[in-house]
Design a protein around this motif. Sequence first.
Motif, short mmCIF file in Angstrom:
data_model
loop_
_atom_site.label_atom_id
_atom_site.label_comp_id
_atom_site.label_asym_id
_atom_site.label_seq_id
_atom_site.Cartn_x
_atom_site.Cartn_y
_atom_site.Cartn_z
N HIS A 140 -2.77 -7.21 -2.51
CA HIS A 140 -3.92 -7.66 -1.73
C HIS A 140 -4.21 -6.69 -0.59
O HIS A 140 -3.39 -5.83 -0.27
CB HIS A 140 -3.70 -9.09 -1.20
CG HIS A 140 -2.51 -9.24 -0.30
ND1 HIS A 140 -2.61 -9.22 1.05
CD2 HIS A 140 -1.20 -9.39 -0.59
CE1 HIS A 140 -1.41 -9.38 1.59
NE2 HIS A 140 -0.53 -9.48 0.61
N CYS A 141 -5.41 -6.84 -0.02
CA CYS A 141 -5.81 -5.97 1.09
C CYS A 141 -6.37 -6.85 2.20
O CYS A 141 -6.38 -8.07 2.10
CB CYS A 141 -6.84 -4.94 0.62
SG CYS A 141 -8.45 -5.64 0.22
N GLN A 143 -9.28 -7.48 3.02
CA GLN A 143 -10.54 -8.19 2.76
C GLN A 143 -10.49 -9.13 1.57
O GLN A 143 -11.51 -9.71 1.22
CB GLN A 143 -11.63 -7.15 2.51
CG GLN A 143 -11.82 -6.21 3.66
CD GLN A 143 -12.95 -5.26 3.39
OE1 GLN A 143 -14.11 -5.64 3.45
NE2 GLN A 143 -12.63 -4.04 3.03
N CYS A 144 -9.33 -9.25 0.95
CA CYS A 144 -9.23 -10.12 -0.24
C CYS A 144 -9.68 -11.55 0.08
O CYS A 144 -9.36 -12.08 1.14
CB CYS A 144 -7.79 -10.19 -0.72
SG CYS A 144 -7.30 -8.89 -1.86
N HIS A 158 -11.13 -10.45 -5.66
CA HIS A 158 -12.34 -9.77 -5.20
C HIS A 158 -13.47 -10.14 -6.14
O HIS A 158 -13.28 -10.20 -7.36
CB HIS A 158 -12.19 -8.24 -5.28
CG HIS A 158 -11.48 -7.62 -4.14
ND1 HIS A 158 -11.87 -6.45 -3.57
CD2 HIS A 158 -10.38 -8.03 -3.45
CE1 HIS A 158 -11.05 -6.13 -2.58
NE2 HIS A 158 -10.12 -7.08 -2.50
N HIS A 359 -5.59 -0.64 -5.33
CA HIS A 359 -6.24 -1.64 -4.48
C HIS A 359 -6.38 -1.15 -3.04
O HIS A 359 -7.39 -1.43 -2.39
CB HIS A 359 -5.47 -2.95 -4.53
CG HIS A 359 -6.27 -4.10 -4.08
ND1 HIS A 359 -7.23 -4.68 -4.87
CD2 HIS A 359 -6.31 -4.76 -2.90
CE1 HIS A 359 -7.82 -5.65 -4.20
NE2 HIS A 359 -7.28 -5.72 -3.00
ZN LIG Z 1 -8.30 -6.96 -1.60
#
Ligand SMILES: [Zn+2]
Length: 441
Positions: A140-141, A143-144, A158, A359
């Motif tokens: 994950h990042c 902004q997920c 996303h 990702h």
């Molecule tokens: Zn993400």
Amino acid sequence: MTKVPFLRKHLSPDALYWRMYRLFQDVPNQRGERTTALADALMSGFALFALKDPSLLAFDQRRKQDDHNFQFVFHIGGVPCDTQMREILDPIDPEQLRPVFRDIFAQLAQGKVLEEMLFLDDFYLLALDGTEYFSSSEVHCQQCLFKKRHTGEIVYHHSLLGAVLVCPQRREVIPLMPEPILRQDGQTKNDCERNALARWLTKFRQDHPHLRVIATLDALYANAPVIGDLSKALVPWIIRVKEDDHAFLFAQARQRAQAGQVEDFSLVGSDGVHRHFRLARDLPLNESHPEVRVDFLEEDEMQGDGKYRTALIVDPVLRLCRERAETVMWGGRSRWKVENETFNTLKNQGYHLEHNYGHGHQNLSVVLAMLMMLAFLVDQTSQLCCALFTAAWEKCGSKRALWEGVREIFHRFSVDSMAEIYAALLYGHEKPAIQLLGNTS
Ligand SMILES: [Zn+2]
């Protein structure tokens, strides 16, 4: 003598690759600097999707072997390794790619390609819808989007809102820059398709202040806030409605029918199919928003043993009438082209939209999705304008075989252009005029 297919030159893949590289040179990094390394990394990401390699590793393996071709076909001075590519692309603001979408669209307009897609007087038809393209319980990042399973496990994902110009009679679509559906800066809540659409419309009008489009949308969007956003952006609409969600509207339509205030008529369509239409004007969308007025078009079509019924609400500015009913119906049905001709193509026809190429921690996943959409835009342009592309496609028999053929020639021969690759697929590798040189490395 073999006839060489006509090529609309400034819209050929080679012309567009060169334009794209020049535009990538204007993309700044986080510090506002424009570097060759950044342009090379963006063009390499684009080449990954233009060649449709199934993974970054596969792309990385051809990096050194196909050095000449990357330089001559894609103008890349030095292809970064997969790790470098991820590191360079991760911090890029995806909005910096907007001028590239805008520029290619302007090229298409200038080449009179869009004129062939006009719909209902002088509008273009714009199909919009969302799709999820990444999901993981681990990767994950920042902004997920996330959802919690009943087991307590968090799943990250996303999505993006796709927007494509479509034409009921054509299978090609022209993608505009999509809007990511992501957690927005400083927000703890998930984003949603409606918010993404509102953002998309604002940016669309900045990019194309005078472009006359009609939005065609699925039933999810048949609500007053969305219609308000569309009207604010001066975008008329055709939206599917279902009786389960709009009982009040359908009841109003029935009352009008009982009062004899509905146009009721049968038509044999341009496809030879017999259809029955009911048309009512100026109905309230629902009980809570009686001020939102809609025209209503219901259609019955015999399919096999059964009757298939569908209904649309139509922006009153489109002056729905008996003569326009069939065209409007095809416009409503064309909303599927964003799902069928765009998302399904990107997921199942060699582009691997759902594959995780990387990702990142910031924007990598979104930047790669944008580069994939640009590769799709160039391919769709080639399908519309480049007879060499379509002839090579026809000879290969399928898109998959065409992509495979392109990759094979790119790998086995020194080539200077995509035109040379398509010509080799079409005429064979031995034709002297094509001047293919054996790869001596
Ligand atoms: Zn993400």
